[in-house]
Design a protein around this motif. Structure first.
Motif, PDB file in Angstrom:
ATOM      1  N   GLN A 239     -32.825  43.551  32.025  1.00 43.34           N
ATOM      2  CA  GLN A 239     -32.072  43.741  33.275  1.00 43.34           C
ATOM      3  C   GLN A 239     -30.798  44.532  33.017  1.00 43.34           C
ATOM      4  O   GLN A 239     -30.470  45.464  33.751  1.00 43.34           O
ATOM      5  CB  GLN A 239     -31.754  42.375  33.891  1.00 43.34           C
ATOM      6  CG  GLN A 239     -32.961  41.632  34.422  1.00 43.34           C
ATOM      7  CD  GLN A 239     -32.660  40.173  34.749  1.00 43.34           C
ATOM      8  OE1 GLN A 239     -31.700  39.593  34.250  1.00 43.34           O
ATOM      9  NE2 GLN A 239     -33.487  39.568  35.589  1.00 43.34           N
ATOM     10  N   GLY A 240     -30.092  44.181  31.966  1.00 40.28           N
ATOM     11  CA  GLY A 240     -28.822  44.835  31.673  1.00 40.28           C
ATOM     12  C   GLY A 240     -28.967  46.263  31.211  1.00 40.28           C
ATOM     13  O   GLY A 240     -28.078  47.093  31.456  1.00 40.28           O
TER      14      GLY A 240
ATOM     15  N   ASP B  39     -35.262  34.075  28.216  1.00 42.71           N
ATOM     16  CA  ASP B  39     -34.043  34.324  28.991  1.00 42.71           C
ATOM     17  C   ASP B  39     -33.230  35.450  28.367  1.00 42.71           C
ATOM     18  O   ASP B  39     -32.678  36.296  29.077  1.00 42.71           O
ATOM     19  CB  ASP B  39     -33.197  33.052  29.070  1.00 42.71           C
ATOM     20  CG  ASP B  39     -33.842  31.963  29.927  1.00 42.71           C
ATOM     21  OD1 ASP B  39     -34.755  32.290  30.708  1.00 42.71           O
ATOM     22  OD2 ASP B  39     -33.429  30.794  29.804  1.00 42.71           O
ATOM     23  N   GLU B  40     -33.167  35.477  27.050  1.00 45.94           N
ATOM     24  CA  GLU B  40     -32.404  36.516  26.346  1.00 45.94           C
ATOM     25  C   GLU B  40     -33.015  37.889  26.567  1.00 45.94           C
ATOM     26  O   GLU B  40     -32.312  38.866  26.855  1.00 45.94           O
ATOM     27  CB  GLU B  40     -32.356  36.198  24.854  1.00 45.94           C
ATOM     28  CG  GLU B  40     -31.594  37.213  24.026  1.00 45.94           C
ATOM     29  CD  GLU B  40     -31.605  36.894  22.544  1.00 45.94           C
ATOM     30  OE1 GLU B  40     -31.011  37.668  21.776  1.00 45.94           O
ATOM     31  OE2 GLU B  40     -32.214  35.865  22.157  1.00 45.94           O
TER      32      GLU B  40
ATOM     33  N   ALA C 221     -32.544  39.024  30.218  1.00 44.02           N
ATOM     34  CA  ALA C 221     -31.175  39.489  30.445  1.00 44.02           C
ATOM     35  C   ALA C 221     -30.981  40.888  29.865  1.00 44.02           C
ATOM     36  O   ALA C 221     -30.298  41.733  30.459  1.00 44.02           O
ATOM     37  CB  ALA C 221     -30.179  38.516  29.832  1.00 44.02           C
ATOM     38  N   ARG C 222     -31.608  41.144  28.707  1.00 42.55           N
ATOM     39  CA  ARG C 222     -31.460  42.463  28.083  1.00 42.55           C
ATOM     40  C   ARG C 222     -32.133  43.558  28.900  1.00 42.55           C
ATOM     41  O   ARG C 222     -31.548  44.619  29.139  1.00 42.55           O
ATOM     42  CB  ARG C 222     -32.040  42.449  26.662  1.00 42.55           C
ATOM     43  CG  ARG C 222     -31.918  43.800  25.956  1.00 42.55           C
ATOM     44  CD  ARG C 222     -32.374  43.728  24.518  1.00 42.55           C
ATOM     45  NE  ARG C 222     -33.800  43.544  24.389  1.00 42.55           N
ATOM     46  CZ  ARG C 222     -34.681  44.575  24.423  1.00 42.55           C
ATOM     47  NH1 ARG C 222     -34.262  45.823  24.606  1.00 42.55           N
ATOM     48  NH2 ARG C 222     -35.965  44.336  24.275  1.00 42.55           N
TER      49      ARG C 222
END
Length: 235
Positions: free
Chosen positions: A159-160, A152-153, A156-157
């Protein structure tokens, strides 16, 4: 200037010849490199081709990521050289930690062979600059271990930080998280994807019937973009 693009052959590579042909049609000089060498022979860019390196033992790309030449590939990546990993080459880049996440067996446990629609999510890399963001292209896909996974981390990275280069469109063929078909590193010089752009470089190449994969030219722009990136960086 003559742009020289190295294509690395590993035991079990299947698409190295196709990648060299794509390089040639893009106006560059293909250079055949060997997995056991420590010499990149002064090339300006690199392609890690598709296939079944080392029989996909352990995990697809895991043994190839430890091949002697990969130490030079890592150094070249750190220095900003354009590097493209296609299918098994993408798996190598992930296993070598040049791209984040991992790739596992397709969700339905079957080998995929299809023309695949993709959406270009990042058009600011050395290999995607001739596309526009949001453009839809069609690139042949053929793999058994193409399911992209990440924590998940990590998800998220990427994507961000806009590290998703391509997403599957229309159908997610292998269960990849967030429909991810390809990634870039934060500098935009290293790109990996599961579909095969080297199989979509000229009209009439391969079968073109309702019962088989169609021909197309959407893949050629990967290679011409990299050639342009090298020329511009040298100017």
């Amino acid at each position: 200037m003559t742009v020289r693009v190295g294509v690395i052959t590993f035991p079990g590579s299947l698409d190295d010849g196709d990648a060299r042909r794509a390089v040639r049609l893009a106006g560059a000089e293909p250079v055949a490199l060997w997995h056991g060498s420590h010499d990149l022979e002064g090339v300006d860019a690199l392609v890690l081709p598709g296939g079944f390196s080392y029989g996909d033992y352990l995990r697809a790309g895991a043994i190839a990521a430890l091949a002697p030449i990969m130490s030079e590939v890592k150094d070249a990546a750190a220095k900003g050289m354009p590097i493209l990993g296609i299918c098994n080459g993408f798996q190598m880049l992930v296993e070598a930690h040049l791209l984040p996440g991992g790739l596992i067996r397709n969700a339905h446990q079957q080998f995929i062979r299809r023309d695949q629609r993709l959406v270009v999510e990042n058009a600011d890399t050395a290999w995607t600059s001739e596309f526009r963001r949001g453009q839809e292209i069609v690139i042949p896909l053929k793999n058994a271990d193409g399911g992209y996974i990440a924590s998940d981390e990590t998800l998220a990275r990427i994507q961000g930080e806009n590290l998703i280069a391509f997403r599957y469109a229309g159908v997610n063929p292998n269960g990849s998280m967030d429909d991810i078909a390809g990634l870039t590193n934060e500098h935009g010089n290293v790109v990996g994807l599961m579909p095969h752009p080297e199989h979509a470089i000229e009209p009439g190449f391969g079968p073109d019937t309702s019962a088989a994969m169609r021909s197309g030219v959407d893949g050629l722009q990967f290679f011409t973009a990299a050639v342009s990136a090298v020329v511009h960086s040298a100017a």
